[in-house]
Design an enzyme around this catalytic site. Structure first.
Site, PDB file in Angstrom:
ATOM      1  N   ASP A 168     177.258  -6.946  51.799  1.00 18.29           N
ATOM      2  CA  ASP A 168     177.885  -6.204  50.711  1.00 18.29           C
ATOM      3  C   ASP A 168     177.674  -6.922  49.387  1.00 18.29           C
ATOM      4  OD1 ASP A 168     179.512  -8.229  51.910  1.00 18.29           O
ATOM      5  OD2 ASP A 168     181.163  -7.604  50.619  1.00 18.29           O
ATOM      6  N   ASP A 169     177.902  -6.207  48.309  1.00 18.15           N
ATOM      7  CA  ASP A 169     177.866  -6.760  46.951  1.00 18.15           C
ATOM      8  C   ASP A 169     176.543  -7.462  46.654  1.00 18.15           C
ATOM      9  OD1 ASP A 169     180.403  -5.762  46.808  1.00 18.15           O
ATOM     10  OD2 ASP A 169     181.400  -7.692  47.062  1.00 18.15           O
ATOM     11  N   ILE A 170     175.460  -6.838  47.085  1.00 16.32           N
ATOM     12  CA  ILE A 170     174.113  -7.342  46.779  1.00 16.32           C
ATOM     13  C   ILE A 170     173.268  -6.167  46.304  1.00 16.32           C
ATOM     14  CG2 ILE A 170     174.246  -9.188  48.491  1.00 16.32           C
ATOM     15  CD1 ILE A 170     172.445  -7.428  50.317  1.00 16.32           C
ATOM     16  N   TYR A 220     179.059   0.498  51.808  1.00 17.64           N
ATOM     17  CA  TYR A 220     180.211   0.335  52.700  1.00 17.64           C
ATOM     18  C   TYR A 220     181.394   1.205  52.317  1.00 17.64           C
ATOM     19  CZ  TYR A 220     181.585  -2.711  48.813  1.00 17.64           C
ATOM     20  OH  TYR A 220     181.866  -3.200  47.560  1.00 17.64           O
ATOM     21  N   TYR A 247     187.580 -12.224  45.993  1.00 18.02           N
ATOM     22  CA  TYR A 247     187.053 -13.116  44.967  1.00 18.02           C
ATOM     23  C   TYR A 247     188.233 -13.777  44.245  1.00 18.02           C
ATOM     24  CZ  TYR A 247     182.572 -10.726  45.565  1.00 18.02           C
ATOM     25  OH  TYR A 247     181.418 -10.205  46.089  1.00 18.02           O
TER      26      TYR A 247
END
Length: 866
Positions: free
Chosen positions: A275-277, A330, A170
């Site tokens: 990922d990241d949801i 993960y 990010y």
């Protein structure tokens, strides 16, 4: 023909290779020297074979020209004279008596130098390309033909099938030019996968259903084409999880159609990161109706969608590589309903990406990889979050890839490293990633790191030294706990040996490193990436040199010079901490360099100066907990409730933070202020406050639990040098300490003139030369500033420190046991030291002269204070 001589056998031997040729990277599996050698002729003939391609041939031709060849001729047969180089022709190895590559795994190669020829023979085209990269490294750089190259036999292969990088951070995205440059770097270092997953590409996530505009698609095609030329698998990673309806025919079709547009520009490897949801909140009611709720339902839904993609796209496109996916869980190997559903229902040939035990795993072991393989029941491709710094944007992470066990690559489908926001600066760590992934058995983090710095410096020793000093000052990370290990060792050596000349040289080299790198580093992208850190490094080196000179002046009895140098430090430290860069959101990000090493050296130098002055009692702190980013222990002693110490992990029973008061003294009230806005649970949930005279034997002041702010008062007459807060139970939350305060009662300060706003009378006697009593006005006739000494004692000397430029005039007096005041001297500039012959006194005062300017006093040091 000359026999081959084994040097170290099949185990890699970088040092052995270095005796006959420049270091080969990644470290080869086997290097053997030969008794013969070849000569670079004016004309060199290149003969291509079945495992050669244009990319390999171009690397070979370029290397030959740099080695002194004036003409490089391609032919289908050896030249009539001069050197012949066979590219992709295993049969040509027979003349050298070298075994061919047929028994090697994919990407393996054999390189033979000798018997009048050079032979590059790969197991496949990629292997031959890697042989060309090795040849590029071993051939000399000459201006004319005639260079002689020692005979060599390299037999080499990778430790795991996939080795490379995932651009998955990010923050500020890489430029297109930087991505192209990265692909060149991967090819040179035998990395064969690049996962395109930049968070700034909206068409990967928020707009995943939408077609790319033509210009953006053209850029992806250019990347894919460059990757193919460098034998790198360009992997396109589409992340639909923010909005996908797993049961939707339309969404499945949209995903396949999006992949088709990417296939049409030449991409053959695809991934679906999830990922990241949130996987407990569905994006459509139909999914809940179909699968229910919970982690198991999410795993089943994801498997359903991925299997459709696998069947309807991957299986229908000959040449497509196995589908990759990133699970929502993960970061661990714990069994869960989600993992169970995924392991049982996801097609078995899908590669699962995994970050290890933790999002940024400090270590990764063979046992953990096997556990991941078991719990996911799929081949594992690591998404290793190093050297990524999107969670620590104020740092460059320039240390080596470490904490990864030998044997790990053999348990994996491959290794991908997530790099920093700074692409060019990432190359230092990525060099070591490539080295480990290729040949973990030979890998040594520090050795690989040193070789990477040498290569990146272009072989120039001075630039290499500068780069090493700078990288050392930006070394620490979750994988490398020690910051600036080489500089820290030099500081330790100085404090033990007193060798100021050596440390002066070290700090001089550190201070000149930024200029040297700007002038001499071949990769100018690194200079742009690292600019604010380079500036900060130069400024920190200046402050550290000043601190060193201060200590040496004080030790030599040059008190005035030492005090003059000490007064330069605040501005220099402010400058060192001032450098920033602009982040993606437009905010200024302050950068950190050598934190915990350079700043601690300056603190230690000031403490040594205090000791020589006779100052005692300035508190310091210690802990057995780690520190999160720049939130150091000193922040809990600075009197500022908005700053804090923050641990980098949860305290266990017995962990403690300790304040050293500098000497045994009376203690009264003790205040422990923990937690902070945004981290309201980061405090010791169960603990005790304790005190000790010797740091060994402890007595309890009070126990506490369930509250972040603790205040207690010690019984009258309690004396201690140490006060600590100790956890009596383990917990999950980290620890924040805003302030740990044990005020001293070392005698009242009275008199005047009154202090200006923001100052205090006590600042003149607080044992801290960094705080200053600044009077609000000029003194009146007969006005004095007085401090009691608690009890009468022998006073060998009095030292008065004034800020530079202060012109206050006063007599310095001591009060004897008979109550009379005796003048022992007068203020004489910024530094006044008076020998008082050990006379007994119970108070000290400054008697201001008529017409004196408004006083400014940094400290009045009464020696023997205790």
């Amino acid at each position: 023909m000359p026999p081959a001589q084994a040097v170290g056998g099949p185990t890699p031997a970088r040092a052995t290779a270095a005796r006959t040729a420049p270091a080969i990277t990644p470290t080869p599996q086997s290097v053997k020297t030969r008794a013969d050698r070849i000569t670079i002729s004016a004309t060199v003939t290149v003969v291509t074979g079945r495992t050669s391609d244009e990319s390999a041939v171009q690397v070979v031709e370029s290397a030959l020209r740099r080695a002194g060849a004036q003409r490089v001729v391609r032919s289908d047969r050896p030249g009539p004279s001069g050197l012949t180089v066979h590219v992709g022709d295993p049969a040509a190895l027979a003349a050298q008596g070298i075994e061919g590559p047929s028994a090697l795994p994919a990407d393996g190669y054999v390189l033979g130098v000798g018997a009048g020829r050079i032979v590059l023979a790969g197991k496949d085209a990629t292997g031959t390309y890697y042989a060309a990269q090795t040849l590029r490294q071993i051939l000399p750089h000459e201006q004319r033909p005639g260079a002689r190259v020692a005979g060599l036999a390299v037999r080499d292969w990778p430790g795991t099938a996939l080795r490379g990088v995932i651009e998955g951070f990010y923050g500020t995205p890489w430029s297109h030019e930087a991505r192209l440059d990265q692909l060149d770097y991967y090819g040179e270092h035998k990395m064969n996968i690049y996962v395109y997953s930049p968070k700034d590409d909206a068409y990967l996530r928020a707009k995943w259903r939408d077609a790319y505009p033509a210009d953006q698609l053209d850029r992806i095609k250019e990347l894919a084409d460059r990757a193919a030329q460098r034998h790198v698998e360009f992997t396109y990673a589409l992340s639909p999880g923010l909005s996908v309806c797993y049961s939707s025919e339309a969404d499945a079709k949209a995903l396949v159609e999006k992949f088709q547009t990417i296939w049409d520009i030449g991409v053959r490897t695809f991934a679906v990161p999830l990922d990241d949801i949130s996987y407990t909140d569905w994006n459509c009611a139909e999914d809940q109706a179909k699968w229910g709720t919970g982690g198991g339902a999410a795993g089943a839904a994801q498997a359903y969608l991925l299997n459709r993609v696998n069947k309807e796209f991957i299986a229908t496109h000959p040449g497509a590589q196995p589908l990759q996916m990133v699970p929502t869980e993960y970061y661990n190997v714990s069994a869960s309903p989600y993992k169970k559903a995924l392991s049982e229902q996801l097609d078995p040939n899908v590669l699962v990406e995994w970050t290890g035990v933790g999002v940024v795993a400090p270590t990764m072991t063979v046992a953990q990889a096997r556990a991941a393989r078991t719990v996911f029941n799929h081949p594992i491709l690591t998404w290793d979050n190093y050297p990524v710094n999107d969670y620590a944007t104020n740092r460059l992470l320039l240390g080596p890839f470490s904490g990864r066990e030998k044997g790990l690559p053999g348990e994996l489908a491959g290794i991908t490293a997530n790099p920093m926001i700074q692409p060019y600066a990432s190359k230092i760590a990525l060099y070591t990633v490539a080295d480990y992934a290729w040949n973990d058995a030979a890998y040594d983090p520090r050795t690989s790191w040193g070789e990477g710095l040498k290569e990146y410096a272009g072989g120039d020793p001075r630039t290499q030294q500068a780069l090493r000093a700078f990288a050392d000052a930006n070394y620490s990370s979750a994988l490398n706990k020690d910051q600036a290990p080489e500089l820290a060792a030099e500081f330790d050596r100085y404090w033990k040996s007193g060798d100021a000349a050596r440390l002066t040289s070290v700090l001089g080299a550190l201070g000149s490193a930024p200029g040297r790198l700007r002038a001499g580093l071949p990769d100018h992208g690194f200079v742009a990436d690292a600019a604010p850190w380079l500036d900060a490094t130069g400024a920190w080196a200046t402050a550290a040199r000043t601190a060193l000179r201060m200590v040496e002046a004080a030790r030599a009895g040059k008190g005035a010079q030492a005090w003059e140098l000490r007064q330069q430090l605040p501005a220099q430290l402010t400058a060192a901490k001032s450098f920033t860069y602009t982040g993606l959101d437009g905010h200024k990000v302050p950068v950190l360099v050598g934190d915990g090493v350079l700043d601690r050296f300056v603190d230690a130098a000031e403490a040594e100066h205090d000791r020589i002055l006779g100052v005692s009692g300035r508190p310091s702190a210690s802990t057995n907990l780690g520190t999160y980013q720049s939130n150091t222990l000193a922040r809990m002693l600075d009197g500022d409730d908005s700053t804090y110490f923050w641990s980098d992990g949860a305290p266990a029973a017995g962990d403690a933070v300790t304040v050293d008061l500098g000497r045994i003294r009376d203690i009264g009230s003790v205040t422990l202020a923990m937690a902070k806005p945004g981290s309201t649970e980061d405090y010791l949930h169960q603990g005790v406050l304790e005190y000790s005279a010797d740091g060994q034997s402890w007595q309890q002041l009070t126990a506490f639990s369930g509250k972040p702010d603790v205040t207690t008062t010690a019984p009258a007459g309690t004396k201690a040098r140490y006060v600590r807060a100790r956890a009596t139970a383990g917990q999950d939350n980290w620890l924040v300490v805003r302030e740990f305060s044990i005020p001293a009662d070392d005698g009242a300060v009275t008199g005047g003139p009154p202090a200006a706003a923001g100052s205090s009378l006590r600042a003149a006697f607080d044992g801290d030369p960094g705080t200053v009593y600044r009077a609000a006005r000029a003194p009146e006739a007969g006005e004095t500033l007085e401090r009691g000494l608690v009890a009468a004692r022998a006073v060998p000397s009095v030292t008065v420190l004034q800020p530079a430029g202060s012109t206050a005039r006063a007599d310095i007096q001591l009060r004897g046991t008979d109550g009379t005041w005796q003048t022992v001297g007068a203020l004489d500039g910024p530094y006044t030291r008076l020998d008082t012959a050990g006379r007994t006194a119970d108070a000290v005062r400054l008697v201001w002269h008529a017409g004196s300017a408004a006083p400014q006093i940094a400290d009045v040091v009464v020696a023997g204070q205790g």
